[in-house]
Design an enzyme around this catalytic site. Structure first.
Site, PDB file in Angstrom:
ATOM      1  CB  ALA A 124      45.135  41.007  50.704  1.00 47.20           C
ATOM      2  N   GLY A 184      41.466  43.781  46.822  1.00 45.45           N
ATOM      3  CA  GLY A 184      42.041  42.838  45.862  1.00 45.45           C
ATOM      4  C   GLY A 184      41.323  42.772  44.532  1.00 45.45           C
ATOM      5  CB  THR A 185      38.671  43.943  42.831  1.00 42.85           C
ATOM      6  OG1 THR A 185      38.103  43.902  41.521  1.00 42.85           O
ATOM      7  CG2 THR A 185      38.168  45.159  43.572  1.00 42.85           C
ATOM      8  CB  SER A 186      42.117  45.090  38.467  1.00 44.37           C
ATOM      9  OG  SER A 186      41.053  44.467  37.741  1.00 44.37           O
ATOM     10  CG  HIS A 193      31.538  37.537  39.205  1.00 44.46           C
ATOM     11  ND1 HIS A 193      32.737  38.215  39.147  1.00 44.46           N
ATOM     12  CD2 HIS A 193      30.587  38.445  38.885  1.00 44.46           C
ATOM     13  CE1 HIS A 193      32.505  39.474  38.792  1.00 44.46           C
ATOM     14  NE2 HIS A 193      31.207  39.643  38.643  1.00 44.46           N
ATOM     15  CG  ASN A 243      37.684  36.283  44.641  1.00 39.43           C
ATOM     16  OD1 ASN A 243      37.891  36.897  43.587  1.00 39.43           O
ATOM     17  ND2 ASN A 243      38.274  36.591  45.778  1.00 39.43           N
ATOM     18  CG  ASN A 250      44.104  46.269  44.793  1.00 36.08           C
ATOM     19  OD1 ASN A 250      43.601  45.172  44.952  1.00 36.08           O
ATOM     20  ND2 ASN A 250      44.604  46.671  43.617  1.00 36.08           N
ATOM     21  CG  LEU A 251      50.308  44.141  45.180  1.00 33.33           C
ATOM     22  CD1 LEU A 251      50.767  43.791  46.604  1.00 33.33           C
ATOM     23  CD2 LEU A 251      50.585  42.978  44.252  1.00 33.33           C
ATOM     24  CD  GLU A 252      49.007  46.620  40.721  1.00 28.57           C
ATOM     25  OE1 GLU A 252      50.221  46.428  40.835  1.00 28.57           O
ATOM     26  OE2 GLU A 252      48.248  45.851  40.112  1.00 28.57           O
TER      27      GLU A 252
HETATM   28  C1  BV8 Z   1      27.051  42.205  33.124  1.00 30.01           C
HETATM   29  C2  BV8 Z   1      33.757  34.334  36.213  1.00 30.01           C
HETATM   30  C3  BV8 Z   1      24.911  43.123  32.631  1.00 30.01           C
HETATM   31  C4  BV8 Z   1      34.823  33.487  35.731  1.00 30.01           C
HETATM   32  C5  BV8 Z   1      33.985  36.668  35.970  1.00 30.01           C
HETATM   33  C6  BV8 Z   1      30.084  48.545  31.404  1.00 30.01           C
HETATM   34  C7  BV8 Z   1      28.986  48.441  32.276  1.00 30.01           C
HETATM   35  C8  BV8 Z   1      28.398  47.204  32.568  1.00 30.01           C
HETATM   36  C9  BV8 Z   1      28.933  46.035  32.009  1.00 30.01           C
HETATM   37  C10 BV8 Z   1      30.014  46.140  31.150  1.00 30.01           C
HETATM   38  C11 BV8 Z   1      30.584  47.373  30.838  1.00 30.01           C
HETATM   39  N1  BV8 Z   1      31.593  47.157  29.979  1.00 30.01           N
HETATM   40  C12 BV8 Z   1      31.708  45.819  29.740  1.00 30.01           C
HETATM   41  C13 BV8 Z   1      30.761  45.190  30.426  1.00 30.01           C
HETATM   42  C14 BV8 Z   1      30.534  43.758  30.438  1.00 30.01           C
HETATM   43  C15 BV8 Z   1      31.450  42.981  31.371  1.00 30.01           C
HETATM   44  C16 BV8 Z   1      32.684  43.689  31.807  1.00 30.01           C
HETATM   45  O1  BV8 Z   1      32.722  44.325  32.862  1.00 30.01           O
HETATM   46  N2  BV8 Z   1      33.737  43.551  31.017  1.00 30.01           N
HETATM   47  C17 BV8 Z   1      34.992  44.160  31.378  1.00 30.01           C
HETATM   48  C18 BV8 Z   1      36.143  43.198  31.066  1.00 30.01           C
HETATM   49  C19 BV8 Z   1      35.134  45.469  30.645  1.00 30.01           C
HETATM   50  N3  BV8 Z   1      30.688  42.615  32.545  1.00 30.01           N
HETATM   51  C20 BV8 Z   1      29.876  41.533  32.477  1.00 30.01           C
HETATM   52  O2  BV8 Z   1      29.710  40.882  31.481  1.00 30.01           O
HETATM   53  C21 BV8 Z   1      29.141  41.170  33.742  1.00 30.01           C
HETATM   54  N4  BV8 Z   1      27.734  41.098  33.435  1.00 30.01           N
HETATM   55  O3  BV8 Z   1      27.565  43.284  32.989  1.00 30.01           O
HETATM   56  O4  BV8 Z   1      25.695  41.952  32.938  1.00 30.01           O
HETATM   57  C22 BV8 Z   1      24.365  43.644  33.905  1.00 30.01           C
HETATM   58  C23 BV8 Z   1      25.003  44.698  34.580  1.00 30.01           C
HETATM   59  C24 BV8 Z   1      24.441  45.162  35.765  1.00 30.01           C
HETATM   60  C25 BV8 Z   1      23.290  44.591  36.289  1.00 30.01           C
HETATM   61  C26 BV8 Z   1      22.687  43.536  35.594  1.00 30.01           C
HETATM   62  C27 BV8 Z   1      23.232  43.059  34.408  1.00 30.01           C
HETATM   63  C28 BV8 Z   1      29.543  39.810  34.253  1.00 30.01           C
HETATM   64  C29 BV8 Z   1      30.959  39.860  34.756  1.00 30.01           C
HETATM   65  C30 BV8 Z   1      31.317  38.511  35.393  1.00 30.01           C
HETATM   66  C31 BV8 Z   1      32.374  37.842  34.565  1.00 30.01           C
HETATM   67  N5  BV8 Z   1      32.886  36.664  35.261  1.00 30.01           N
HETATM   68  N6  BV8 Z   1      34.377  35.582  36.590  1.00 30.01           N
HETATM   69  C32 BV8 Z   1      35.513  32.896  36.904  1.00 30.01           C
HETATM   70  O5  BV8 Z   1      35.769  33.621  37.880  1.00 30.01           O
HETATM   71  O6  BV8 Z   1      35.804  31.714  36.804  1.00 30.01           O
HETATM   72  S1  BV8 Z   1      34.848  38.081  36.149  1.00 30.01           S
HETATM   73  C33 BV8 Z   1      36.397  37.794  36.758  1.00 30.01           C
HETATM   74  O7  BV8 Z   1      36.975  39.117  36.875  1.00 30.01           O
HETATM   75  C34 BV8 Z   1      36.470  37.213  38.156  1.00 30.01           C
HETATM   76  O8  BV8 Z   1      35.230  37.071  38.793  1.00 30.01           O
HETATM   77  C35 BV8 Z   1      37.298  38.271  38.884  1.00 30.01           C
HETATM   78  O9  BV8 Z   1      37.087  38.291  40.221  1.00 30.01           O
HETATM   79  C36 BV8 Z   1      36.764  39.466  38.225  1.00 30.01           C
HETATM   80  C37 BV8 Z   1      37.373  40.777  38.482  1.00 30.01           C
HETATM   81  O10 BV8 Z   1      38.737  40.644  38.375  1.00 30.01           O
HETATM   82  P1  BV8 Z   1      39.564  40.931  39.727  1.00 30.01           P
HETATM   83  O11 BV8 Z   1      38.987  40.107  40.814  1.00 30.01           O
HETATM   84  O12 BV8 Z   1      39.629  42.390  39.939  1.00 30.01           O
HETATM   85  O13 BV8 Z   1      40.959  40.318  39.369  1.00 30.01           O
HETATM   86  P2  BV8 Z   1      42.137  41.053  38.566  1.00 30.01           P
HETATM   87  O14 BV8 Z   1      43.137  40.025  38.224  1.00 30.01           O
HETATM   88  O15 BV8 Z   1      41.545  41.910  37.498  1.00 30.01           O
HETATM   89  O16 BV8 Z   1      42.762  42.039  39.647  1.00 30.01           O
HETATM   90  C38 BV8 Z   1      43.372  41.507  40.799  1.00 30.01           C
HETATM   91  C39 BV8 Z   1      43.720  42.700  41.673  1.00 30.01           C
HETATM   92  O17 BV8 Z   1      44.293  42.196  42.882  1.00 30.01           O
HETATM   93  C40 BV8 Z   1      44.742  43.618  41.038  1.00 30.01           C
HETATM   94  O18 BV8 Z   1      44.336  44.953  41.217  1.00 30.01           O
HETATM   95  C41 BV8 Z   1      46.032  43.344  41.837  1.00 30.01           C
HETATM   96  O19 BV8 Z   1      46.813  44.506  41.997  1.00 30.01           O
HETATM   97  C42 BV8 Z   1      45.478  42.903  43.162  1.00 30.01           C
HETATM   98  N7  BV8 Z   1      46.359  41.985  43.890  1.00 30.01           N
HETATM   99  C43 BV8 Z   1      47.156  41.020  43.377  1.00 30.01           C
HETATM  100  N8  BV8 Z   1      47.796  40.394  44.389  1.00 30.01           N
HETATM  101  C44 BV8 Z   1      47.376  40.981  45.544  1.00 30.01           C
HETATM  102  C45 BV8 Z   1      46.458  41.990  45.234  1.00 30.01           C
HETATM  103  N9  BV8 Z   1      45.873  42.768  46.152  1.00 30.01           N
HETATM  104  C46 BV8 Z   1      46.204  42.530  47.445  1.00 30.01           C
HETATM  105  N10 BV8 Z   1      47.080  41.580  47.824  1.00 30.01           N
HETATM  106  C47 BV8 Z   1      47.677  40.794  46.917  1.00 30.01           C
HETATM  107  N11 BV8 Z   1      48.556  39.856  47.321  1.00 30.01           N
END
Ligand code: BV8
Length: 227
Positions: free
Chosen positions: A215, A171-173, A111, A94, A197-199
């Site tokens: 959470a 709290g991460t998907s 991040h 976050n 997590n929520l789910e």
């Molecule tokens: C990188 C900035 C190389 C913006 C963000 C395979 C291997 C390695 C990399 C990749 C790969 N495939 C693709 C990649 C590249 C990419 C990636 O992962 N893409 C995904 C979409 C497939 N990754 C990258 O580009 C990263 N860099 O890989 O560099 C490297 C690797 C290793 C070592 C050196 C170099 C960079 C990623 C960063 C991107 N920037 N944020 C901003 O935040 O303003 S990511 C963005 O997603 C946020 O940071 C966020 O936190 C993050 C993850 O999302 P979540 O936090 O999980 O949020 P989400 O909505 O998805 O889920 C919420 C969860 O909460 C849900 O499960 C829900 O059920 C739950 N929830 C909801 N309410 C509640 C709750 N739980 C509890 N209580 C509640 N009330």
């Protein structure tokens, strides 16, 4: 840094009950914007003004007095306070500062941080609580790690993961790497792995213990079992 006994990974879900949107509830359209346009370097270069407007909006939202830490943030701060900062490390995806507001000290923002900006030329990072005017200084960018960019402090994170006793994911998907792969590193080093997590997340089958619910309810309860 002495290796913490507990590494906690948090994602957008821990801040959901504080009023901040998660990323993927809106099927990839975050705050109504296409992630490619506002969370990639290419998107920034295409339209820096639009990206600054997006982060100015998020910066405003975070500083709304109605947005404050919830019981989950406070429970983690209490855990660090009770066990000592050397034994509890929060690695957060976050960019909000709700862990800090709740009192946690030992935090890695892998991040980046919404309330900081970075000079693209000299790398200087400064705090920023107001709108960024791109036309005033074209070298200033949000201090945010966008998709395709390298997350921050990865060496420290892997160091901690290979020697921690507990890895707790909250709290991460499990969509975003490398954060989504941390549980495998923790499993390989024999840590107890817990998903709160929520789910179920995409990586739910990699966790030994899984507790589902909001959470603000399940995190304080689980923290009590550790104190
Ligand atoms: C990188 C900035 C190389 C913006 C963000 C395979 C291997 C390695 C990399 C990749 C790969 N495939 C693709 C990649 C590249 C990419 C990636 O992962 N893409 C995904 C979409 C497939 N990754 C990258 O580009 C990263 N860099 O890989 O560099 C490297 C690797 C290793 C070592 C050196 C170099 C960079 C990623 C960063 C991107 N920037 N944020 C901003 O935040 O303003 S990511 C963005 O997603 C946020 O940071 C966020 O936190 C993050 C993850 O999302 P979540 O936090 O999980 O949020 P989400 O909505 O998805 O889920 C919420 C969860 O909460 C849900 O499960 C829900 O059920 C739950 N929830 C909801 N309410 C509640 C709750 N739980 C509890 N209580 C509640 N009330």
């Amino acid at each position: 840094m002495t290796i913490p006994k507990i590494v906690i990974l948090t994602g957008a879900g821990i801040s959901a009950e504080s009023g901040l949107s998660t990323f993927r509830a809106q099927n990839g359209l975050w705050e109504g914007y296409n992630v490619d346009d506002v969370a990639t370097y290419a998107g920034y270069k295409r339209d820096p003004i639009a990206v600054h407007q997006f982060y100015n909006m998020l910066r405003h939202k975070l500083q709304d007095p109605k947005v404050c830490p919830n019981a989950a943030h406070y429970a983690l701060a209490e855990l660090e306070q009770k066990l000592g900062s050397d034994n509890v490390l929060i690695v957060t995806q976050n960019v909000d500062n709700l862990h800090e507001q709740a009192g946690s000290k030992n935090i890695i923002h892998m991040h980046g941080e919404l309330l900081k900006v970075r000079n693209e030329q000299n790398g200087q990072i400064t705090e920023c609580f107001s709108d960024v005017d791109y036309n005033q200084n074209k070298l200033i960018r949000p201090h945010i790690v966008w998709f395709g960019e390298i997350p921050l402090q990865m060496d420290e994170i892997y160091d901690a993961l290979t020697q921690t006793e507990y890895f707790i994911s909250i709290g991460t998907s499990g969509n975003v790497y490398p954060a989504a792969g941390f549980v495998q590193v923790a499993n390989q080093s024999g840590a107890k792995t817990v998903e709160l997590n929520l789910e179920p997340s995409l990586g739910e089958n990699l966790f030994q213990t899984k507790i589902y619910g909001p959470a603000s309810k399940i995190v304080p309860k689980f923290v009590q079992t550790l104190i």
